[in-house]
Design a protein around this motif. Sequence first.
Motif, mmCIF file in Angstrom:
data_model
loop_
_atom_site.group_PDB
_atom_site.id
_atom_site.type_symbol
_atom_site.label_atom_id
_atom_site.label_comp_id
_atom_site.label_asym_id
_atom_site.label_seq_id
_atom_site.Cartn_x
_atom_site.Cartn_y
_atom_site.Cartn_z
ATOM 1 N N MET A 1 13.436 -119.223 -7.148
ATOM 2 C CA MET A 1 12.408 -119.188 -7.818
ATOM 3 C C MET A 1 12.752 -118.756 -9.324
ATOM 4 N N LYS A 2 11.945 -119.544 -10.199
ATOM 5 C CA LYS A 2 12.299 -119.560 -11.455
ATOM 6 C C LYS A 2 11.308 -118.396 -12.166
ATOM 7 N N GLN A 3 11.940 -117.537 -13.108
ATOM 8 C CA GLN A 3 11.086 -116.480 -13.750
ATOM 9 C C GLN A 3 11.023 -116.669 -15.128
ATOM 10 N N PHE A 4 9.820 -116.989 -15.630
ATOM 11 C CA PHE A 4 9.600 -117.134 -17.248
ATOM 12 C C PHE A 4 8.752 -116.049 -17.737
ATOM 13 N N VAL A 5 9.429 -115.772 -18.876
ATOM 14 C CA VAL A 5 8.478 -114.649 -19.770
ATOM 15 C C VAL A 5 8.049 -115.105 -20.981
ATOM 16 N N PHE A 6 6.710 -114.805 -21.285
ATOM 17 C CA PHE A 6 6.212 -115.058 -22.488
ATOM 18 C C PHE A 6 6.045 -113.941 -23.341
ATOM 19 N N ILE A 7 6.850 -114.022 -24.661
ATOM 20 C CA ILE A 7 6.774 -112.777 -25.347
ATOM 21 C C ILE A 7 6.362 -113.161 -26.860
ATOM 22 N N SER A 8 6.190 -112.188 -27.574
ATOM 23 C CA SER A 8 6.160 -112.479 -29.012
ATOM 24 C C SER A 8 6.255 -111.165 -29.999
ATOM 25 N N GLY A 9 7.008 -111.609 -31.292
ATOM 26 C CA GLY A 9 7.181 -110.415 -32.005
ATOM 27 C C GLY A 9 6.284 -109.506 -32.314
ATOM 28 N N LYS A 10 4.936 -109.935 -32.415
ATOM 29 C CA LYS A 10 3.869 -109.061 -32.855
ATOM 30 C C LYS A 10 2.765 -109.632 -31.893
ATOM 31 N N LYS B 1 7.872 -114.617 -2.599
ATOM 32 C CA LYS B 1 8.886 -115.143 -1.893
ATOM 33 C C LYS B 1 9.121 -116.701 -2.047
ATOM 34 N N GLU B 2 8.073 -117.234 -1.744
ATOM 35 C CA GLU B 2 8.313 -118.658 -1.496
ATOM 36 C C GLU B 2 8.037 -119.428 -2.703
ATOM 37 N N GLU B 3 7.430 -118.712 -3.701
ATOM 38 C CA GLU B 3 7.068 -119.398 -4.949
ATOM 39 C C GLU B 3 7.991 -120.092 -5.637
ATOM 40 N N ASP B 4 7.620 -121.254 -6.420
ATOM 41 C CA ASP B 4 8.573 -121.996 -7.167
ATOM 42 C C ASP B 4 8.898 -121.198 -8.531
ATOM 43 N N TYR B 5 7.770 -120.621 -9.154
ATOM 44 C CA TYR B 5 7.859 -120.044 -10.549
ATOM 45 C C TYR B 5 7.315 -118.693 -10.287
ATOM 46 N N LEU B 6 7.598 -117.810 -11.207
ATOM 47 C CA LEU B 6 6.896 -116.547 -11.674
ATOM 48 C C LEU B 6 6.636 -116.676 -13.077
ATOM 49 N N LEU B 7 5.400 -116.695 -13.576
ATOM 50 C CA LEU B 7 5.172 -116.687 -14.865
ATOM 51 C C LEU B 7 4.677 -115.190 -15.463
ATOM 52 N N ILE B 8 5.222 -114.663 -16.316
ATOM 53 C CA ILE B 8 5.011 -113.384 -16.766
ATOM 54 C C ILE B 8 4.418 -113.276 -18.358
ATOM 55 N N ASP B 9 3.308 -112.902 -18.492
ATOM 56 C CA ASP B 9 2.736 -112.614 -19.829
ATOM 57 C C ASP B 9 3.363 -111.133 -20.124
ATOM 58 N N GLY B 10 4.326 -111.270 -21.134
ATOM 59 C CA GLY B 10 5.185 -110.091 -21.549
ATOM 60 C C GLY B 10 4.420 -109.347 -22.744
ATOM 61 N N SER B 11 5.141 -108.287 -23.027
ATOM 62 C CA SER B 11 4.698 -107.207 -24.006
ATOM 63 C C SER B 11 4.944 -107.628 -25.517
ATOM 64 N N PRO B 12 4.384 -107.350 -26.405
ATOM 65 C CA PRO B 12 4.588 -107.882 -27.684
ATOM 66 C C PRO B 12 5.432 -107.017 -28.374
ATOM 67 N N GLY B 13 6.264 -107.139 -29.586
ATOM 68 C CA GLY B 13 7.021 -106.159 -29.980
ATOM 69 C C GLY B 13 8.471 -106.476 -29.856
ATOM 70 N N ILE B 14 9.282 -105.452 -30.076
ATOM 71 C CA ILE B 14 10.593 -105.430 -30.018
ATOM 72 C C ILE B 14 11.188 -104.479 -29.267
ATOM 73 N N GLY B 15 10.494 -103.538 -28.855
ATOM 74 C CA GLY B 15 11.213 -102.153 -28.464
ATOM 75 C C GLY B 15 11.361 -102.196 -26.761
ATOM 76 N N CYS B 16 11.596 -101.267 -26.475
ATOM 77 C CA CYS B 16 11.848 -101.110 -24.991
ATOM 78 C C CYS B 16 10.907 -101.782 -23.935
ATOM 79 N N VAL B 17 9.793 -102.042 -24.330
ATOM 80 C CA VAL B 17 8.987 -102.487 -23.345
ATOM 81 C C VAL B 17 9.163 -103.842 -23.124
ATOM 82 N N VAL B 18 9.571 -104.675 -24.187
ATOM 83 C CA VAL B 18 9.750 -105.953 -24.406
ATOM 84 C C VAL B 18 11.034 -106.087 -23.269
ATOM 85 N N ILE B 19 12.143 -105.214 -23.441
ATOM 86 C CA ILE B 19 13.358 -105.352 -22.706
ATOM 87 C C ILE B 19 12.954 -105.231 -21.324
#
Lengths: 275, 284, 120
Positions: free
Chosen positions: B1-10, B157-175
């Motif tokens: 499974m491939k995991q993609f996270v979408f983030i933004s600086g703000k 388990k069996e999914e091909d992809y996991l798409l994650i809507d991430g947190s904005p910013g640059i802090g610990c939440v983004v990490i």
Amino acid sequence: MKIAVLSGKGGTGKTTVSASLAYSLHNSQYVDCDVEEPNGNIFLKASLTEKEAVMVLNPVVNDDLCTGCGACQQACQFNAIAVINKKVMIFDNICHSCGACKIACPTGAISEVPREVGIIESNSSHTFMHGKLNLNEPLTIPVILQLRKKMNKYNHVIIDSAPGASCTVVSTIEDCDYCVLVTEPTPFGLHDLKIAIDLVKQLKLPFGVVVNKAMDSDTSIQVFCKEQNIDVLMELPYSKEIAKNYSKGILPVQYSNHYKDEFIKLLATIKERTS
Amino acid sequence: MKQFVFISGKGGTGKSTVVASLAKYVNNKALADVDVDAPNLHILLDHEVVEKIPFKGAKIAKIDQSKCTNCHKGYEVCRFDAISKDDIINPLKCEGCGACLLVCPENAITLHDELTGHVYQSKINEEHFTHALLAVGAEGSGKLVAEVKKKVKELVKEEDYLLIDGSPGIGCVVIASITGADACVIVTEATKSGLSDLQRVQQVADHFGIKSFVCINKYDLNIDVTKKIEEYCKNKNVSVIGKIPFEPLIVKALQQFKTPMDDDKLGHIKSEIISLWNQLIKET
Amino acid sequence: MKIAITSTGKEITDLLEKKFGRAEFFIIADTENSEYKVIDNKAAMEAGGAGIQAGQTIIEEKATALITGNVGPNAMKVLTSGNIAIYRGESVSVEANISLFKQKKLQQINTAVASHFGMK
């Protein structure tokens, strides 16, 4: 009068509204409390001649008095203290400066020394002020509290708060006279507006809504506000012109008297509501 | 499974709109929203909440008023202004440091786990969708992000992809959002602060060894900034995989709970998002 | 000697965990025989200072070496003052990392990655 501008999430136009309001009013002070990412000065372009450090107290251990008993480590809720082979190590960068370790130490081996965590920068007249957290520092509250101490000289203090509904925002807005909640007319905007409303209601602060990027007057935001009897103070249109200028660091009030008048009217509306 | 996270600086750069669009397009996937301060993805996606799980992510002090003798010692030592002169604790300001416990002569104060939010397990048709919401005035969004990711790990388990809507910013939440991802897509805007926001968040991703891609939203607002972003990306060997124009009709679509994928008038945006996805797949 | 390995699961066949302070499990293995035990990392969900706590756990377990991915600066300080040698593990199982370690094929780490200051 202290007016705080906030929003449930970032990117709704908080800085546009707060900076425009401050720019349009005489005898006003703009205070950027979004200390992790202050960007009000992209627009207001103040010359930041005054700098003041924000200090917090951090513990230090006197090795002669320390017995390595570990009471300080036990007391620290933030894991900022380790005791290895009876030697105490203190980690300033996660210390919350609460003083619990000093209280807990049975031999008086802990004292406290100031350490810089951020900076407050302002122009000479203090009409512009922002706080900046140093990189890698975890605590925003000391910077906010120091900014708050400096908000008093002017008739109108306009506060640009951090986004969200965190404790940082609570500290920023808790003693304000009025809160302006900025939102945009999308389902996202409505959802996040409700979060911000929850917060100001818990703090029992009077508030109204500014709809940024407004297109029609009958979107879910306006309908919601009407149903809930919430004041919509102002609508800023969704316009490519505003967006283009914003992208260059120019506020609508900096090129248009029409918008300047609108923001002066916004203040009048707020005054009417709070009188 | 491939995991993609979408983030933004703000915040507010269009991250959730892109993820919601991909959610309508990509098959055999799981979804997660870890923007726990202001989760938005669930709004656009027709989902059914299967379980709502309370999350206790912080500690706060509580005073047993029957034992309290109003000695004000707790009030005196509290550096967060969280105890009032009449010995009442303000939960919104308490940091849970425990200093008041140490000075209370009656042992009337104790630390308690505080509810800081909820995790939601949802289904969109048969696909898993995990999201969360931080309580108002609560701290500890990073922990809630980690909790969401833990729940996702248990489910998928069996999914091909996991798409994650991430947190904005640059802090610990983004990490916390990006750890474990195969790649992150940084959604940025062509504005004066857009480039610096992008640089900061891209450095965070780089630092943690996560390959990043860039999508420039409203790229036509300020072509100069767009060029600078492209130049920066080229130097950093980061692919710009999407350029979305300023388009008021997107807002119109959102108002009707539609993504650009299900609006006939937004064919040009749709094809841009599909091409973004294809390039992302090709390069990972 | 006793070594500690950060693990994604409770079995030595599970993958090595790249995060140190927030690893879910530590596997403490004896290189003389094939015995090992698993401990839950209580610090994994701490708001801040996970690396510091985790470092102390490793020291308390009397391990003399640690195999992991990235170690932050705070954890590095704790581990080095506890005289723990730190090695960068490969993205393979805990078991495979132990044998790489025995063959002296793992690289020792002396520098910390940047701090990400907890999970405020």
